[in-house]
Write a protein that holds these residues in place. Structure first.
Motif, PDB file in Angstrom:
ATOM      1  N   THR A  15       0.830  -1.209   0.000  1.00 36.86           N
ATOM      2  CA  THR A  15       0.000   0.000   0.000  1.00 36.86           C
ATOM      3  C   THR A  15       0.867   1.263   0.000  1.00 36.86           C
ATOM      4  O   THR A  15       0.490   2.267  -0.587  1.00 36.86           O
ATOM      5  N   THR A  16       2.038   1.186   0.626  1.00 37.67           N
ATOM      6  CA  THR A  16       2.973   2.314   0.604  1.00 37.67           C
ATOM      7  C   THR A  16       3.419   2.577  -0.828  1.00 37.67           C
ATOM      8  O   THR A  16       3.469   3.725  -1.277  1.00 37.67           O
ATOM      9  N   ARG A  32      -1.874  18.358  -4.003  1.00 38.10           N
ATOM     10  CA  ARG A  32      -2.954  18.056  -3.068  1.00 38.10           C
ATOM     11  C   ARG A  32      -4.286  17.946  -3.806  1.00 38.10           C
ATOM     12  O   ARG A  32      -5.068  17.029  -3.549  1.00 38.10           O
ATOM     13  N   ASP A  33      -4.542  18.861  -4.743  1.00 41.35           N
ATOM     14  CA  ASP A  33      -5.793  18.805  -5.504  1.00 41.35           C
ATOM     15  C   ASP A  33      -5.908  17.491  -6.276  1.00 41.35           C
ATOM     16  O   ASP A  33      -6.958  16.862  -6.297  1.00 41.35           O
ATOM     17  N   CYS A  34      -4.821  17.086  -6.918  1.00 43.15           N
ATOM     18  CA  CYS A  34      -4.825  15.821  -7.655  1.00 43.15           C
ATOM     19  C   CYS A  34      -5.032  14.649  -6.701  1.00 43.15           C
ATOM     20  O   CYS A  34      -5.856  13.772  -6.961  1.00 43.15           O
ATOM     21  N   ARG A  57       1.075   9.242  -6.114  1.00 36.90           N
ATOM     22  CA  ARG A  57       1.775  10.533  -6.016  1.00 36.90           C
ATOM     23  C   ARG A  57       2.606  10.804  -7.271  1.00 36.90           C
ATOM     24  O   ARG A  57       2.644  11.927  -7.762  1.00 36.90           O
ATOM     25  N   ASN A  58       3.266   9.780  -7.793  1.00 38.71           N
ATOM     26  CA  ASN A  58       4.068   9.949  -9.002  1.00 38.71           C
ATOM     27  C   ASN A  58       3.207  10.286 -10.212  1.00 38.71           C
ATOM     28  O   ASN A  58       3.590  11.108 -11.038  1.00 38.71           O
ATOM     29  N   ILE A  59       2.069   9.651 -10.316  1.00 34.85           N
ATOM     30  CA  ILE A  59       1.159   9.949 -11.431  1.00 34.85           C
ATOM     31  C   ILE A  59       0.678  11.392 -11.331  1.00 34.85           C
ATOM     32  O   ILE A  59       0.676  12.125 -12.324  1.00 34.85           O
ATOM     33  N   CYS A  60       0.298  11.820 -10.130  1.00 35.29           N
ATOM     34  CA  CYS A  60      -0.119  13.213  -9.931  1.00 35.29           C
ATOM     35  C   CYS A  60       1.038  14.170 -10.204  1.00 35.29           C
ATOM     36  O   CYS A  60       0.855  15.211 -10.846  1.00 35.29           O
ATOM     37  N   PHE A  61       2.226  13.818  -9.736  1.00 42.19           N
ATOM     38  CA  PHE A  61       3.397  14.676  -9.957  1.00 42.19           C
ATOM     39  C   PHE A  61       3.652  14.831 -11.453  1.00 42.19           C
ATOM     40  O   PHE A  61       3.850  15.941 -11.947  1.00 42.19           O
ATOM     41  N   ALA A  62       3.643  13.718 -12.186  1.00 43.58           N
ATOM     42  CA  ALA A  62       3.884  13.774 -13.635  1.00 43.58           C
ATOM     43  C   ALA A  62       2.796  14.571 -14.349  1.00 43.58           C
ATOM     44  O   ALA A  62       3.071  15.289 -15.308  1.00 43.58           O
ATOM     45  N   LYS A  63       1.573  14.460 -13.862  1.00 41.57           N
ATOM     46  CA  LYS A  63       0.461  15.209 -14.462  1.00 41.57           C
ATOM     47  C   LYS A  63       0.633  16.717 -14.260  1.00 41.57           C
ATOM     48  O   LYS A  63       0.428  17.507 -15.179  1.00 41.57           O
TER      49      LYS A  63
END
Length: 144
Positions: free
Chosen positions: A49-50, A111-113, A57-63
């Motif tokens: 789960t970690t 945070r929004d993502c 987080r990586n997907i949101c960061f890349a987005k």
């Protein structure tokens, strides 16, 4: 340059039906077993789960910060993953946030993502998409 390159890191994950026997559904899966990841440190303090949280987080960061994803991934590996066997999830959060601060990343965009990842049914669409892409491509290394 952003208009010339479309970059989407891909990640390896499983559902509980196709996961290996090494997966513990309670500690290595999200959304009632729909999305699972191997425990990244064996007997250490982290769980699948970690890893799934970090994938999200990586997907949101890349987005949100596409051109800076490689910089983040390198720093995360050098500063956080090198200590993964002794880090708790809270330590990992602190390490990650220190990198965000150093890179001057706007936490609000992330945070929004992150706040919008779960839909009303409790599913996680960005992990559903990653699982589908994994099944289509058969990638075995993460990120790809």
């Amino acid at each position: 340059m952003q208009k010339l390159i479309r970059f989407h890191p891909r990640y390896v994950l499983w559902d509980s039906e196709t996961a290996s026997a090494e997966i513990d559904p309670k500690e290595d899966c999200l959304a009632n077993g729909k999305y699972c990841a191997l425990d990244p440190d064996g007997e250490g303090p982290l769980h699948g789960t970690t890893l799934l949280d970090e994938i999200i987080r990586n997907i949101c960061f890349a987005k949100e910060f596409q051109l800076r994803w490689f910089e983040y991934a390198l720093l995360f590996g050098e500063r956080c993953l090198i200590h993964a066997e002794t880090l708790s999830s809270e330590d990992l959060d602190g390490c990650r946030n220190a990198i965000y601060s150093q890179m001057r990343i706007e936490h609000e965009k992330l945070r929004d993502c992150l706040m919008s990842i779960e839909d009303k049914s409790g599913d996680i669409p960005i992990l559903r998409q990653e699982l589908q892409r994994y099944k289509e491509t058969g990638l075995y290394y993460s990120p790809a």
